[in-house]
Design an enzyme around this catalytic site. Structure first.
Site, PDB file in Angstrom:
ATOM      1  N   ARG A 169      -4.929  30.606  23.071  1.00  0.00           N
ATOM      2  CA  ARG A 169      -5.439  29.276  22.759  1.00  0.00           C
ATOM      3  C   ARG A 169      -4.300  28.278  22.894  1.00  0.00           C
ATOM      4  O   ARG A 169      -3.165  28.556  22.497  1.00  0.00           O
ATOM      5  CB  ARG A 169      -6.010  29.240  21.339  1.00  0.00           C
ATOM      6  CG  ARG A 169      -7.415  29.808  21.252  1.00  0.00           C
ATOM      7  CD  ARG A 169      -8.441  28.874  21.919  1.00  0.00           C
ATOM      8  NE  ARG A 169      -9.805  29.346  21.770  1.00  0.00           N
ATOM      9  CZ  ARG A 169     -10.461  30.098  22.641  1.00  0.00           C
ATOM     10  NH1 ARG A 169      -9.870  30.489  23.751  1.00  0.00           N
ATOM     11  NH2 ARG A 169     -11.705  30.465  22.413  1.00  0.00           N
ATOM     12  N   HIS A 211      -8.390  27.495  32.181  1.00  0.00           N
ATOM     13  CA  HIS A 211      -9.036  28.369  31.186  1.00  0.00           C
ATOM     14  C   HIS A 211     -10.002  29.345  31.875  1.00  0.00           C
ATOM     15  O   HIS A 211     -11.194  29.395  31.556  1.00  0.00           O
ATOM     16  CB  HIS A 211      -9.774  27.538  30.130  1.00  0.00           C
ATOM     17  CG  HIS A 211     -10.010  28.279  28.851  1.00  0.00           C
ATOM     18  ND1 HIS A 211      -9.900  27.709  27.615  1.00  0.00           N
ATOM     19  CD2 HIS A 211     -10.354  29.576  28.620  1.00  0.00           C
ATOM     20  CE1 HIS A 211     -10.169  28.597  26.674  1.00  0.00           C
ATOM     21  NE2 HIS A 211     -10.455  29.754  27.267  1.00  0.00           N
TER      22      HIS A 211
HETATM   23  N1  NAP Z   1      -8.082  32.216  28.491  1.00  0.00           N
HETATM   24  C1  NAP Z   1      -9.219  32.854  28.420  1.00  0.00           C
HETATM   25  O1  NAP Z   1     -10.023  32.857  29.367  1.00  0.00           O
HETATM   26  C2  NAP Z   1      -9.562  33.622  27.175  1.00  0.00           C
HETATM   27  C3  NAP Z   1     -10.569  34.593  27.220  1.00  0.00           C
HETATM   28  C4  NAP Z   1     -10.827  35.348  26.081  1.00  0.00           C
HETATM   29  C5  NAP Z   1     -10.080  35.148  24.922  1.00  0.00           C
HETATM   30  N2  NAP Z   1      -9.104  34.178  24.909  1.00  0.00           N
HETATM   31  C6  NAP Z   1      -8.288  33.952  23.723  1.00  0.00           C
HETATM   32  O2  NAP Z   1      -7.517  35.082  23.478  1.00  0.00           O
HETATM   33  C7  NAP Z   1      -7.382  35.198  22.050  1.00  0.00           C
HETATM   34  C8  NAP Z   1      -7.048  36.624  21.724  1.00  0.00           C
HETATM   35  O3  NAP Z   1      -8.213  37.393  21.877  1.00  0.00           O
HETATM   36  P1  NAP Z   1      -8.482  38.648  20.946  1.00  0.00           P
HETATM   37  O4  NAP Z   1      -9.885  39.077  21.107  1.00  0.00           O
HETATM   38  O5  NAP Z   1      -7.411  39.649  21.188  1.00  0.00           O
HETATM   39  O6  NAP Z   1      -8.297  37.877  19.540  1.00  0.00           O
HETATM   40  P2  NAP Z   1      -8.118  38.355  18.079  1.00  0.00           P
HETATM   41  O7  NAP Z   1      -8.658  39.731  17.893  1.00  0.00           O
HETATM   42  O8  NAP Z   1      -8.662  37.288  17.249  1.00  0.00           O
HETATM   43  O9  NAP Z   1      -6.521  38.407  17.971  1.00  0.00           O
HETATM   44  C9  NAP Z   1      -6.010  38.845  16.835  1.00  0.00           C
HETATM   45  C10 NAP Z   1      -4.500  38.962  16.977  1.00  0.00           C
HETATM   46  O10 NAP Z   1      -3.916  37.766  16.524  1.00  0.00           O
HETATM   47  C11 NAP Z   1      -3.146  38.058  15.368  1.00  0.00           C
HETATM   48  N3  NAP Z   1      -3.280  37.029  14.347  1.00  0.00           N
HETATM   49  C12 NAP Z   1      -4.414  36.593  13.776  1.00  0.00           C
HETATM   50  N4  NAP Z   1      -4.135  35.656  12.854  1.00  0.00           N
HETATM   51  C13 NAP Z   1      -2.802  35.537  12.829  1.00  0.00           C
HETATM   52  C14 NAP Z   1      -1.899  34.735  12.093  1.00  0.00           C
HETATM   53  N5  NAP Z   1      -2.327  33.895  11.157  1.00  0.00           N
HETATM   54  N6  NAP Z   1      -0.580  34.853  12.335  1.00  0.00           N
HETATM   55  C15 NAP Z   1      -0.151  35.707  13.271  1.00  0.00           C
HETATM   56  N7  NAP Z   1      -0.952  36.499  14.021  1.00  0.00           N
HETATM   57  C16 NAP Z   1      -2.255  36.410  13.787  1.00  0.00           C
HETATM   58  C17 NAP Z   1      -3.692  39.361  14.826  1.00  0.00           C
HETATM   59  O11 NAP Z   1      -2.688  40.005  14.081  1.00  0.00           O
HETATM   60  P3  NAP Z   1      -2.985  41.411  13.340  1.00  0.00           P
HETATM   61  O12 NAP Z   1      -3.172  42.385  14.453  1.00  0.00           O
HETATM   62  O13 NAP Z   1      -1.784  41.699  12.579  1.00  0.00           O
HETATM   63  O14 NAP Z   1      -4.223  41.197  12.529  1.00  0.00           O
HETATM   64  C18 NAP Z   1      -4.040  40.081  16.109  1.00  0.00           C
HETATM   65  O15 NAP Z   1      -2.881  40.708  16.624  1.00  0.00           O
HETATM   66  C19 NAP Z   1      -8.775  34.729  21.542  1.00  0.00           C
HETATM   67  O16 NAP Z   1      -8.690  34.231  20.248  1.00  0.00           O
HETATM   68  C20 NAP Z   1      -9.123  33.633  22.500  1.00  0.00           C
HETATM   69  O17 NAP Z   1      -8.694  32.463  21.850  1.00  0.00           O
HETATM   70  C21 NAP Z   1      -8.831  33.426  25.997  1.00  0.00           C
END
Ligand code: NAP
Length: 306
Positions: A230, A278
């Protein structure tokens, strides 16, 4: 008025028609309506919503809404519409394939920088034919911030290409593809060793501005930052300053705090920024419809099995 259960579709900036067709094809017995084409009186029939950036007041129009399906993995976009019925279940994007597509996109970005392709592409304008040998990707180290499903998939693909992968998470864990570090000490170690830093953090209160000027300064000289999570998790001004100062060699930004950025924003023209709109892992109608069908099958419509 429709007697059949219905799905409402609102994907800001996208044509809802292919999504509605895919949903009706995959979910017999269900109707699918674009958010601006729900027939008068059909609101009670709407049981599910498929949304990206729902406008304020949309979800509150449907009193029997049971499932809200986000076409994004991050749920921050749902905050735009506070009218969502509290009882509605929220499902964040989890269609199989979404993490693989992300991992392939990040691999492409890492390879483009590793093979110095932006320098070669820029050299065409000035007729520069500059040959320099480059070693294998397996000689390089990558750090990953954000180790959810996306981060783990990226780790697997990059480790599969021989890279030394370090990830940072809040809670300790074992992962076959990465050394997982925790805490401030772990973050310092990860940053200090990251020739490539891949940011895959969600936008939540604890992560906004996470990659600050101070943390960018801890990266080794010549590092490359890839942000596909993000936009507001990275201080873009600090990132551009570090590129201008020569501390960072390059950046790939697929996400930005404001999308699209204003026309006069320096990120559009910066020679060391690879900018993409994006697109790292966009959902596609057929996969989302299949995933929606699975959600609906668990829920409310035993007659159609959908
Ligand atoms: N560019 C694109 O086309 C696209 C497509 C899909 C997704 N995305 C983005 O990619 C992001 C990641 O996807 P995902 O499914 O892997 O997300 P997610 O499951 O929400 O990611 C969680 C990760 O972030 C960490 N985290 C959460 N809150 C935190 C905090 N307060 N401080 C530090 N670390 C924190 C978590 O740590 P812990 O493991 O320790 O809990 C975990 O490692 C999504 O949120 C989305 O915004 C982008």
């Amino acid at each position: 008025v429709t007697a059949e259960p219905a799905v409402v579709v609102h994907l800001e900036g996208d044509d809802p028609a292919p999504w509605c067709r895919a949903i009706e094809g995959r979910c017999p017995g269900w109707r699918a309506f674009a958010s601006d084409a729900v027939p008068p009186g059909a609101e009670p029939a709407v049981r599910a919503a498929v949304v990206w950036l729902p406008p304020p007041g949309l979800l509150g129009r449907f009193p029997n809404l049971a499932d809200v399906v986000s076409t994004a993995a991050g749920l921050d976009h749902l905050a735009r519409d506070p009218s969502r019925p509290p009882a509605a279940r929220v499902h964040r994007r989890q269609d199989p394939g979404s993490t693989r597509i992300m991992a392939e996109f990040v691999l492409a970005q890492v390879l483009i920088h590793h093979r110095e392709l932006p320098r070669h592409w820029a050299g065409r304008a000035t007729r520069i034919w500059d040959q320099r040998a480059v070693g294998p990707l397996a000689d390089r180290r990558v750090g990953i911030l954000g180790f959810g499903p996306m981060g783990r998939a990226v780790a697997g693909v990059l480790a599969g290409h021989g890279m030394a992968v370090t990830a940072w998470a809040r809670t300790p864990r074992h992962d076959p593809a990465a050394t997982v570090l925790t805490g401030e000490d772990g973050l310092d170690r990860l940053l200090a060793g990251a020739e490539f830093l891949v940011v895959l953090l969600p936008s939540v209160p604890g992560t906004r501005g996470f990659l600050s000027a101070a943390r960018i300064a801890r990266l080794p000289p010549g590092a490359v930052v890839v942000n596909c999570g993000r936009g507001d998790t990275v201080d873009v001004d600090a990132l551009l300053a570090a590129l201008d100062a020569g501390h960072l060699a390059g950046a790939s930004l697929d996400v930005l705090p404001v999308e699209p950025p204003p026309a006069d924003h320096p990120v559009w023209d910066h020679p060391r920024v690879l900018l993409t709109p994006h697109v790292a892992s966009l959902p596609r109608p057929a996969e989302m419809a299949a995933w929606l069908a699975a959600i609906l099958a668990q829920g409310t419509n035993p007659t159609t099995g959908c």
